[in-house]
Design a protein around this motif. Structure first.
Motif, PDB file in Angstrom:
ATOM      1  N   PRO A  26      38.346  43.944 -23.417  1.00  0.00           N
ATOM      2  CA  PRO A  26      37.600  44.805 -22.591  1.00  0.00           C
ATOM      3  C   PRO A  26      36.456  44.270 -21.862  1.00  0.00           C
ATOM      4  O   PRO A  26      36.461  42.999 -21.998  1.00  0.00           O
ATOM      5  CB  PRO A  26      37.019  45.967 -23.613  1.00  0.00           C
ATOM      6  N   LEU A  27      36.485  44.677 -20.664  1.00  0.00           N
ATOM      7  CA  LEU A  27      35.458  44.367 -19.588  1.00  0.00           C
ATOM      8  C   LEU A  27      34.818  45.507 -18.946  1.00  0.00           C
ATOM      9  O   LEU A  27      35.218  46.556 -18.813  1.00  0.00           O
ATOM     10  CB  LEU A  27      36.143  43.178 -18.631  1.00  0.00           C
ATOM     11  N   ARG A  28      33.747  45.218 -18.399  1.00  0.00           N
ATOM     12  CA  ARG A  28      33.118  45.915 -17.247  1.00  0.00           C
ATOM     13  C   ARG A  28      33.538  46.094 -16.143  1.00  0.00           C
ATOM     14  O   ARG A  28      34.216  45.239 -15.669  1.00  0.00           O
ATOM     15  CB  ARG A  28      31.546  45.645 -17.347  1.00  0.00           C
ATOM     16  N   ALA A  29      33.852  47.508 -15.606  1.00  0.00           N
ATOM     17  CA  ALA A  29      34.289  47.474 -14.315  1.00  0.00           C
ATOM     18  C   ALA A  29      33.479  48.658 -13.563  1.00  0.00           C
ATOM     19  O   ALA A  29      32.803  49.251 -13.999  1.00  0.00           O
ATOM     20  CB  ALA A  29      35.672  48.268 -14.613  1.00  0.00           C
ATOM     21  N   LYS A  30      33.714  48.605 -12.246  1.00  0.00           N
ATOM     22  CA  LYS A  30      32.990  49.566 -11.324  1.00  0.00           C
ATOM     23  C   LYS A  30      34.036  50.133 -10.397  1.00  0.00           C
ATOM     24  O   LYS A  30      34.986  49.297  -9.635  1.00  0.00           O
ATOM     25  CB  LYS A  30      31.908  48.846 -10.562  1.00  0.00           C
ATOM     26  N   ILE A  31      33.954  51.205 -10.163  1.00  0.00           N
ATOM     27  CA  ILE A  31      34.857  52.052  -8.959  1.00  0.00           C
ATOM     28  C   ILE A  31      34.419  51.755  -7.540  1.00  0.00           C
ATOM     29  O   ILE A  31      33.227  52.157  -7.476  1.00  0.00           O
ATOM     30  CB  ILE A  31      35.073  53.546  -9.647  1.00  0.00           C
ATOM     31  N   VAL A  32      35.390  51.405  -6.814  1.00  0.00           N
ATOM     32  CA  VAL A  32      34.888  51.133  -5.532  1.00  0.00           C
ATOM     33  C   VAL A  32      35.675  51.859  -4.508  1.00  0.00           C
ATOM     34  O   VAL A  32      36.763  52.277  -4.861  1.00  0.00           O
ATOM     35  CB  VAL A  32      34.756  49.541  -5.082  1.00  0.00           C
ATOM     36  N   ASP A  33      35.017  51.788  -3.267  1.00  0.00           N
ATOM     37  CA  ASP A  33      35.640  52.606  -1.984  1.00  0.00           C
ATOM     38  C   ASP A  33      36.488  51.583  -1.253  1.00  0.00           C
ATOM     39  O   ASP A  33      35.560  50.597  -0.765  1.00  0.00           O
ATOM     40  CB  ASP A  33      34.796  53.533  -1.346  1.00  0.00           C
ATOM     41  N   MET A  34      37.806  51.570  -1.013  1.00  0.00           N
ATOM     42  CA  MET A  34      38.277  50.707  -0.195  1.00  0.00           C
ATOM     43  C   MET A  34      38.849  51.326   1.149  1.00  0.00           C
ATOM     44  O   MET A  34      39.690  50.695   1.811  1.00  0.00           O
ATOM     45  CB  MET A  34      39.456  49.932  -0.943  1.00  0.00           C
ATOM     46  N   CYS A  35      38.683  52.363   1.265  1.00  0.00           N
ATOM     47  CA  CYS A  35      39.168  53.304   2.615  1.00  0.00           C
ATOM     48  C   CYS A  35      39.100  52.282   3.734  1.00  0.00           C
ATOM     49  O   CYS A  35      37.979  52.087   4.228  1.00  0.00           O
ATOM     50  CB  CYS A  35      38.567  54.632   2.543  1.00  0.00           C
ATOM     51  N   GLY A  36      40.025  52.211   4.315  1.00  0.00           N
ATOM     52  CA  GLY A  36      40.361  51.395   5.782  1.00  0.00           C
ATOM     53  C   GLY A  36      39.953  50.062   5.776  1.00  0.00           C
ATOM     54  O   GLY A  36      40.000  49.359   6.654  1.00  0.00           O
ATOM     55  N   LEU A  37      39.643  49.230   4.729  1.00  0.00           N
ATOM     56  CA  LEU A  37      39.308  48.106   4.449  1.00  0.00           C
ATOM     57  C   LEU A  37      40.671  47.281   4.577  1.00  0.00           C
ATOM     58  O   LEU A  37      41.723  47.622   3.947  1.00  0.00           O
ATOM     59  CB  LEU A  37      38.414  47.651   3.205  1.00  0.00           C
ATOM     60  N   GLU A  38      40.645  46.056   5.049  1.00  0.00           N
ATOM     61  CA  GLU A  38      41.722  45.381   5.304  1.00  0.00           C
ATOM     62  C   GLU A  38      41.859  44.336   3.624  1.00  0.00           C
ATOM     63  O   GLU A  38      40.989  44.082   2.917  1.00  0.00           O
ATOM     64  CB  GLU A  38      41.624  44.040   6.047  1.00  0.00           C
ATOM     65  N   TYR A  39      43.079  44.463   3.122  1.00  0.00           N
ATOM     66  CA  TYR A  39      43.413  44.091   1.837  1.00  0.00           C
ATOM     67  C   TYR A  39      44.618  42.928   2.032  1.00  0.00           C
ATOM     68  O   TYR A  39      45.428  43.127   2.902  1.00  0.00           O
ATOM     69  CB  TYR A  39      43.964  45.219   0.976  1.00  0.00           C
ATOM     70  N   LYS A  40      44.290  42.066   1.527  1.00  0.00           N
ATOM     71  CA  LYS A  40      45.459  40.807   1.182  1.00  0.00           C
ATOM     72  C   LYS A  40      45.562  40.352   2.898  1.00  0.00           C
ATOM     73  O   LYS A  40      46.728  40.247   3.332  1.00  0.00           O
ATOM     74  CB  LYS A  40      46.853  41.384   0.717  1.00  0.00           C
ATOM     75  N   VAL A  41      44.308  39.738   3.058  1.00  0.00           N
ATOM     76  CA  VAL A  41      44.544  38.959   4.428  1.00  0.00           C
ATOM     77  C   VAL A  41      45.110  39.807   5.628  1.00  0.00           C
ATOM     78  O   VAL A  41      45.782  39.155   6.414  1.00  0.00           O
ATOM     79  CB  VAL A  41      45.019  37.483   4.103  1.00  0.00           C
TER      80      VAL A  41
END
Length: 67
Positions: free
Chosen positions: A3-18
């Motif tokens: 297990p590991l610590r995680a944080k939920i993030v907002d990615m709306c409209g951000l570029e993903y995978k270059v």
């Protein structure tokens, strides 16, 4: 790794995978943006139990590993 610590993030409209894709934040994860919890891999899926007791799965949200 888990297990590991995680944080939920907002990615709306951000570029993903270059710049190949524009990311969308799933509706069900929006109320949990910014929350943290414990991520565990169970039956091939990542289950994140948030500190407030809610559970969300890694394939239903964007999340980052906390250090």
């Amino acid at each position: 790794m888990y297990p590991l610590r995680a944080k939920i993030v907002d990615m709306c409209g951000l570029e993903y995978k270059v710049g190949k894709y524009l990311a969308n934040t799933p509706e069900e994860s929006k109320p949990h943006i910014g929350k943290e919890g414990l991520a565990e891999k169970i039956d091939g899926r990542v289950r994140i139990t948030l500190d407030d007791g809610n559970v969300i799965y890694g394939d239903k949200c964007w999340w980052i590993m906390m250090e």
